[in-house]
Scaffold this motif. Structure first.
Motif, PDB file in Angstrom:
ATOM      1  N   ASP A  72       0.851  -1.186   0.000  1.00 33.55           N
ATOM      2  CA  ASP A  72       0.000   0.000   0.000  1.00 33.55           C
ATOM      3  C   ASP A  72       0.891   1.242   0.000  1.00 33.55           C
ATOM      4  N   LYS A  73       0.939   1.957  -1.084  1.00 30.54           N
ATOM      5  CA  LYS A  73       1.818   3.124  -1.232  1.00 30.54           C
ATOM      6  C   LYS A  73       1.115   4.377  -0.739  1.00 30.54           C
ATOM      7  N   GLU A  74       0.737   4.376   0.553  1.00 27.57           N
ATOM      8  CA  GLU A  74      -0.066   5.438   1.128  1.00 27.57           C
ATOM      9  C   GLU A  74       0.652   6.066   2.325  1.00 27.57           C
ATOM     10  N   VAL A  75       0.628   7.392   2.379  1.00 36.72           N
ATOM     11  CA  VAL A  75       1.231   8.139   3.477  1.00 36.72           C
ATOM     12  C   VAL A  75       0.234   9.200   3.923  1.00 36.72           C
ATOM     13  N   PHE A  76       0.185   9.450   5.222  1.00 37.22           N
ATOM     14  CA  PHE A  76      -0.663  10.503   5.763  1.00 37.22           C
ATOM     15  C   PHE A  76       0.220  11.680   6.140  1.00 37.22           C
ATOM     16  N   LEU A  77      -0.100  12.835   5.591  1.00 34.87           N
ATOM     17  CA  LEU A  77       0.674  14.058   5.795  1.00 34.87           C
ATOM     18  C   LEU A  77      -0.104  14.975   6.714  1.00 34.87           C
ATOM     19  N   ARG A  78       0.554  15.441   7.734  1.00 36.86           N
ATOM     20  CA  ARG A  78      -0.074  16.395   8.638  1.00 36.86           C
ATOM     21  C   ARG A  78       0.917  17.511   8.915  1.00 36.86           C
ATOM     22  N   GLY A  79       0.389  18.697   9.043  1.00 37.08           N
ATOM     23  CA  GLY A  79       1.259  19.848   9.280  1.00 37.08           C
ATOM     24  C   GLY A  79       0.709  20.720  10.377  1.00 37.08           C
ATOM     25  N   ASP A  80       1.602  21.361  11.070  1.00 36.24           N
ATOM     26  CA  ASP A  80       1.197  22.329  12.075  1.00 36.24           C
ATOM     27  C   ASP A  80       0.313  23.373  11.400  1.00 36.24           C
ATOM     28  N   GLY A  81      -0.726  23.836  12.087  1.00 38.33           N
ATOM     29  CA  GLY A  81      -1.657  24.807  11.517  1.00 38.33           C
ATOM     30  C   GLY A  81      -1.001  26.121  11.145  1.00 38.33           C
ATOM     31  N   ARG A  82       0.190  26.362  11.661  1.00 40.35           N
ATOM     32  CA  ARG A  82       0.899  27.606  11.343  1.00 40.35           C
ATOM     33  C   ARG A  82       1.859  27.452  10.167  1.00 40.35           C
ATOM     34  N   ILE A  83       1.978  26.235   9.644  1.00 35.56           N
ATOM     35  CA  ILE A  83       2.805  25.998   8.457  1.00 35.56           C
ATOM     36  C   ILE A  83       2.064  26.554   7.247  1.00 35.56           C
ATOM     37  N   GLU A  84       2.799  27.199   6.373  1.00 41.52           N
ATOM     38  CA  GLU A  84       2.191  27.725   5.149  1.00 41.52           C
ATOM     39  C   GLU A  84       1.907  26.586   4.176  1.00 41.52           C
ATOM     40  N   PHE A  85       0.872  26.764   3.380  1.00 35.76           N
ATOM     41  CA  PHE A  85       0.488  25.765   2.383  1.00 35.76           C
ATOM     42  C   PHE A  85       1.674  25.422   1.486  1.00 35.76           C
ATOM     43  N   ARG A  86       2.439  26.413   1.098  1.00 37.58           N
ATOM     44  CA  ARG A  86       3.611  26.207   0.240  1.00 37.58           C
ATOM     45  C   ARG A  86       4.597  25.231   0.883  1.00 37.58           C
ATOM     46  N   GLU A  87       4.797  25.354   2.183  1.00 35.53           N
ATOM     47  CA  GLU A  87       5.735  24.480   2.888  1.00 35.53           C
ATOM     48  C   GLU A  87       5.205  23.038   2.923  1.00 35.53           C
ATOM     49  N   LEU A  88       3.920  22.893   3.151  1.00 37.03           N
ATOM     50  CA  LEU A  88       3.315  21.570   3.153  1.00 37.03           C
ATOM     51  C   LEU A  88       3.431  20.932   1.770  1.00 37.03           C
ATOM     52  N   MET A  89       3.245  21.729   0.729  1.00 34.76           N
ATOM     53  CA  MET A  89       3.334  21.208  -0.633  1.00 34.76           C
ATOM     54  C   MET A  89       4.771  20.837  -1.021  1.00 34.76           C
ATOM     55  N   GLU A  90       5.765  21.473  -0.424  1.00 39.73           N
ATOM     56  CA  GLU A  90       7.160  21.078  -0.653  1.00 39.73           C
ATOM     57  C   GLU A  90       7.374  19.638  -0.189  1.00 39.73           C
ATOM     58  N   VAL A  91       6.838  19.312   0.973  1.00 39.37           N
ATOM     59  CA  VAL A  91       6.953  17.961   1.512  1.00 39.37           C
ATOM     60  C   VAL A  91       6.090  17.004   0.688  1.00 39.37           C
ATOM     61  N   PHE A  92       4.905  17.433   0.323  1.00 34.46           N
ATOM     62  CA  PHE A  92       4.006  16.648  -0.527  1.00 34.46           C
ATOM     63  C   PHE A  92       4.733  16.234  -1.810  1.00 34.46           C
ATOM     64  N   ASP A  93       5.411  17.180  -2.439  1.00 40.26           N
ATOM     65  CA  ASP A  93       6.141  16.915  -3.681  1.00 40.26           C
ATOM     66  C   ASP A  93       7.245  15.878  -3.469  1.00 40.26           C
ATOM     67  N   ARG A  94       7.948  15.969  -2.360  1.00 47.82           N
ATOM     68  CA  ARG A  94       9.000  14.986  -2.061  1.00 47.82           C
ATOM     69  C   ARG A  94       8.415  13.585  -1.891  1.00 47.82           C
ATOM     70  N   LEU A  95       7.248  13.492  -1.282  1.00 46.05           N
ATOM     71  CA  LEU A  95       6.592  12.198  -1.111  1.00 46.05           C
ATOM     72  C   LEU A  95       6.210  11.604  -2.468  1.00 46.05           C
ATOM     73  N   MET A  96       5.669  12.441  -3.337  1.00 44.18           N
ATOM     74  CA  MET A  96       5.290  11.967  -4.676  1.00 44.18           C
ATOM     75  C   MET A  96       6.519  11.469  -5.441  1.00 44.18           C
ATOM     76  N   ARG A  97       7.608  12.224  -5.360  1.00 41.91           N
ATOM     77  CA  ARG A  97       8.834  11.822  -6.062  1.00 41.91           C
ATOM     78  C   ARG A  97       9.446  10.552  -5.482  1.00 41.91           C
ATOM     79  N   ALA A  98       9.095  10.231  -4.235  1.00 38.90           N
ATOM     80  CA  ALA A  98       9.596   9.015  -3.591  1.00 38.90           C
ATOM     81  C   ALA A  98       8.765   7.788  -3.951  1.00 38.90           C
ATOM     82  N   GLY A  99       7.681   7.978  -4.706  1.00 38.39           N
ATOM     83  CA  GLY A  99       6.871   6.849  -5.138  1.00 38.39           C
ATOM     84  C   GLY A  99       5.565   6.661  -4.393  1.00 38.39           C
TER      85      GLY A  99
END
Length: 112
Positions: A72-99
């Motif tokens: 199951d190639k599934e990951v749950f991403l959670r971010g502090d409410g004070r993290i900017e959307f851009r920062e969360l998407m940086e991590v999101f992108d790394r997860l996608m590139r990791a498969g």
């Protein structure tokens, strides 16, 4: 908890973050892989893989290793409410590139 599944594509106790709030909830069952983006990500590039504190530069390779043995190639991403959307998407992108093929975004239920 609300999980938004993005296909490419009960919170576990560990790292304390102030999650964004939403209106409805659905449960997370079984063993899940969580990536948490705390506020300290901003200054030190630190994330948590479940409860392990790692640099974001190492995240992609660590996730790739885990995904090799996970059906199951599934990951749950959670971010502090004070993290900017851009920062969360940086991590999101790394997860996608990791498969990762499914990324759930975890938020906290609004109990009003």
């Amino acid at each position: 908890l609300i999980i938004f599944m993005v296909t490419a594509p009960m919170i576990q106790r560990g790292v304390d973050v102030s999650l964004p709030v939403v209106q409805r909830a659905s449960a997370i069952e079984g063993d899940r892989l969580f990536v948490t983006v705390p506020l300290e990500y901003r200054q030190g590039g630190i994330v948590y893989l479940n409860e392990e504190r790692i640099r974001v530069d190492a995240l992609q390779e660590r996730i790739r290793q885990i995904m090799e043995t996970n059906r199951d190639k599934e990951v749950f991403l959670r971010g502090d409410g004070r993290i900017e959307f851009r920062e969360l998407m940086e991590v999101f992108d790394r997860l996608m590139r990791a498969g990762v093929t499914k990324i759930g975004v975890v938020t906290r239920e609004d109990n009003r």
